[in-house]
Design a protein around this motif. Structure first.
Motif, PDB file in Angstrom:
ATOM      1  N   LEU A  80     -47.500  18.646  21.048  1.00 18.14           N
ATOM      2  CA  LEU A  80     -47.160  19.454  22.213  1.00 18.14           C
ATOM      3  C   LEU A  80     -47.293  20.946  21.899  1.00 18.14           C
ATOM      4  CD1 LEU A  80     -46.173  19.305  25.139  1.00 18.14           C
ATOM      5  CD2 LEU A  80     -43.839  19.282  24.272  1.00 18.14           C
ATOM      6  N   ALA A  81     -46.816  21.351  20.754  1.00 17.12           N
ATOM      7  CA  ALA A  81     -46.868  22.769  20.372  1.00 17.12           C
ATOM      8  C   ALA A  81     -48.300  23.286  20.285  1.00 17.12           C
ATOM      9  CB  ALA A  81     -46.139  22.989  19.051  1.00 17.12           C
ATOM     10  N   ILE A  82     -49.194  22.510  19.699  1.00 22.19           N
ATOM     11  CA  ILE A  82     -50.578  22.979  19.552  1.00 22.19           C
ATOM     12  C   ILE A  82     -51.427  22.658  20.777  1.00 22.19           C
ATOM     13  CG2 ILE A  82     -50.471  22.870  17.037  1.00 22.19           C
ATOM     14  CD1 ILE A  82     -52.249  20.352  17.171  1.00 22.19           C
ATOM     15  N   GLY A  83     -50.899  21.828  21.673  1.00 19.71           N
ATOM     16  CA  GLY A  83     -51.635  21.498  22.886  1.00 19.71           C
ATOM     17  C   GLY A  83     -52.741  20.497  22.660  1.00 19.71           C
ATOM     18  N   LEU A  84     -52.486  19.504  21.834  1.00 23.53           N
ATOM     19  CA  LEU A  84     -53.442  18.422  21.603  1.00 23.53           C
ATOM     20  C   LEU A  84     -52.826  17.131  22.129  1.00 23.53           C
ATOM     21  CD1 LEU A  84     -56.061  17.304  20.379  1.00 23.53           C
ATOM     22  CD2 LEU A  84     -54.834  17.044  18.221  1.00 23.53           C
ATOM     23  N   THR A  86     -51.716  16.729  24.983  1.00 25.21           N
ATOM     24  CA  THR A  86     -50.512  17.323  25.541  1.00 25.21           C
ATOM     25  C   THR A  86     -49.780  16.381  26.489  1.00 25.21           C
ATOM     26  OG1 THR A  86     -51.549  19.479  25.362  1.00 25.21           O
ATOM     27  CG2 THR A  86     -49.625  19.318  26.800  1.00 25.21           C
ATOM     28  N   ARG A  87     -50.497  15.774  27.416  1.00 23.40           N
ATOM     29  CA  ARG A  87     -49.829  14.907  28.394  1.00 23.40           C
ATOM     30  C   ARG A  87     -49.181  13.686  27.741  1.00 23.40           C
ATOM     31  NH1 ARG A  87     -54.167  16.542  32.397  1.00 23.40           N
ATOM     32  NH2 ARG A  87     -53.009  17.740  33.935  1.00 23.40           N
ATOM     33  N   THR A  94     -40.554  13.087  27.066  1.00 28.29           N
ATOM     34  CA  THR A  94     -39.726  12.925  28.260  1.00 28.29           C
ATOM     35  C   THR A  94     -38.958  11.611  28.212  1.00 28.29           C
ATOM     36  OG1 THR A  94     -41.291  14.243  29.563  1.00 28.29           O
ATOM     37  CG2 THR A  94     -39.745  12.856  30.791  1.00 28.29           C
ATOM     38  N   ILE A  95     -39.608  10.546  27.770  1.00 25.33           N
ATOM     39  CA  ILE A  95     -38.931   9.247  27.669  1.00 25.33           C
ATOM     40  C   ILE A  95     -37.769   9.325  26.681  1.00 25.33           C
ATOM     41  CG2 ILE A  95     -39.209   6.856  26.892  1.00 25.33           C
ATOM     42  CD1 ILE A  95     -42.110   7.051  28.087  1.00 25.33           C
ATOM     43  N   ILE A 124     -38.571  20.199  31.264  1.00 25.29           N
ATOM     44  CA  ILE A 124     -39.653  20.991  30.664  1.00 25.29           C
ATOM     45  C   ILE A 124     -40.789  20.083  30.198  1.00 25.29           C
ATOM     46  CG2 ILE A 124     -40.287  22.513  28.748  1.00 25.29           C
ATOM     47  CD1 ILE A 124     -37.374  23.631  28.928  1.00 25.29           C
ATOM     48  N   THR A 125     -40.450  19.005  29.487  1.00 26.00           N
ATOM     49  CA  THR A 125     -41.512  18.118  29.002  1.00 26.00           C
ATOM     50  C   THR A 125     -42.195  17.391  30.160  1.00 26.00           C
ATOM     51  OG1 THR A 125     -39.895  16.355  28.520  1.00 26.00           O
ATOM     52  CG2 THR A 125     -40.511  17.823  26.694  1.00 26.00           C
ATOM     53  N   LEU A 126     -41.449  17.090  31.230  1.00 29.60           N
ATOM     54  CA  LEU A 126     -42.056  16.471  32.407  1.00 29.60           C
ATOM     55  C   LEU A 126     -43.068  17.421  33.049  1.00 29.60           C
ATOM     56  CD1 LEU A 126     -42.065  13.962  34.227  1.00 29.60           C
ATOM     57  CD2 LEU A 126     -40.306  15.093  35.610  1.00 29.60           C
ATOM     58  N   PHE A 127     -42.745  18.709  33.057  1.00 33.26           N
ATOM     59  CA  PHE A 127     -43.691  19.707  33.565  1.00 33.26           C
ATOM     60  C   PHE A 127     -45.020  19.601  32.825  1.00 33.26           C
ATOM     61  CE2 PHE A 127     -45.616  23.908  32.893  1.00 33.26           C
ATOM     62  CZ  PHE A 127     -45.925  24.257  34.201  1.00 33.26           C
ATOM     63  N   PHE A 128     -44.968  19.538  31.495  1.00 33.38           N
ATOM     64  CA  PHE A 128     -46.203  19.464  30.718  1.00 33.38           C
ATOM     65  C   PHE A 128     -46.873  18.095  30.825  1.00 33.38           C
ATOM     66  CE2 PHE A 128     -44.202  23.173  28.739  1.00 33.38           C
ATOM     67  CZ  PHE A 128     -45.220  24.079  28.968  1.00 33.38           C
TER      68      PHE A 128
END
Length: 146
Positions: A80-84, A86-87, A94-95, A124-128
């Motif tokens: 998540l931090a590096i954007g790899l 990401t979803r 989120t889970i 926040i994690t749901l947003f991403f």
């Protein structure tokens, strides 16, 4: 479909907002992923250390769920931090966070006060999970997003 945003009260600030929005979104993703990885660091050092805890929550076998929790928090946070990926990383985070909402809010009967941080982090994690990464990510560098 483009998002229609309200016009700023001070129109002269519109270019500033437009320029800084991608950077603030990136900062939110990096901080969220980084803190999630830091939280999982202790678990990844001892991936079976949470076996009793996860079984106490009803997740059997603990020898499966404990390492999965460890990997999700540590490696998912890094992704998540590096954007790899990401979803998928954000969905997994989120889970995990929704389980902590359930644990604190219901099982431990702490209510909203006990679950509020997990609710915030889950939002926040749901947003991403829905947004994905932006142009400041590995996903953007490779030109693919899940």
């Amino acid at each position: 479909m483009t998002e229609e945003r309200p016009k700023p009260i001070i129109p002269a600030l519109a270019p500033l907002y437009a320029a800084l929005t991608p950077w603030t979104e990136t900062l939110l993703r990096v901080v969220t992923g980084g803190l999630f990885a830091v939280h999982g660091y202790g678990k990844i050092l001892n991936p079976f250390g949470a076996t009793g805890m996860v079984e106490g929550l009803g997740f059997y076998p603990g020898a499966f769920w404990s390492p999965l929790l460890s990997a999700t928090e540590f490696f998912g946070g890094i992704l998540l931090a590096i954007g790899l990926l990401t979803r998928p990383a954000a969905v997994a985070a989120t889970i995990v966070l929704l389980v902590t909402v359930y644990v604190h809010g219901y099982l431990r009967a702490e209510g909203l006060m006990g679950a509020e941080k997990s609710i915030l982090w889950a939002a926040i994690t749901l947003f991403f999970a829905f947004r994905g990464a932006n142009r400041h990510s590995v996903d953007a560098r490779i030109g693919r997003q899940f």
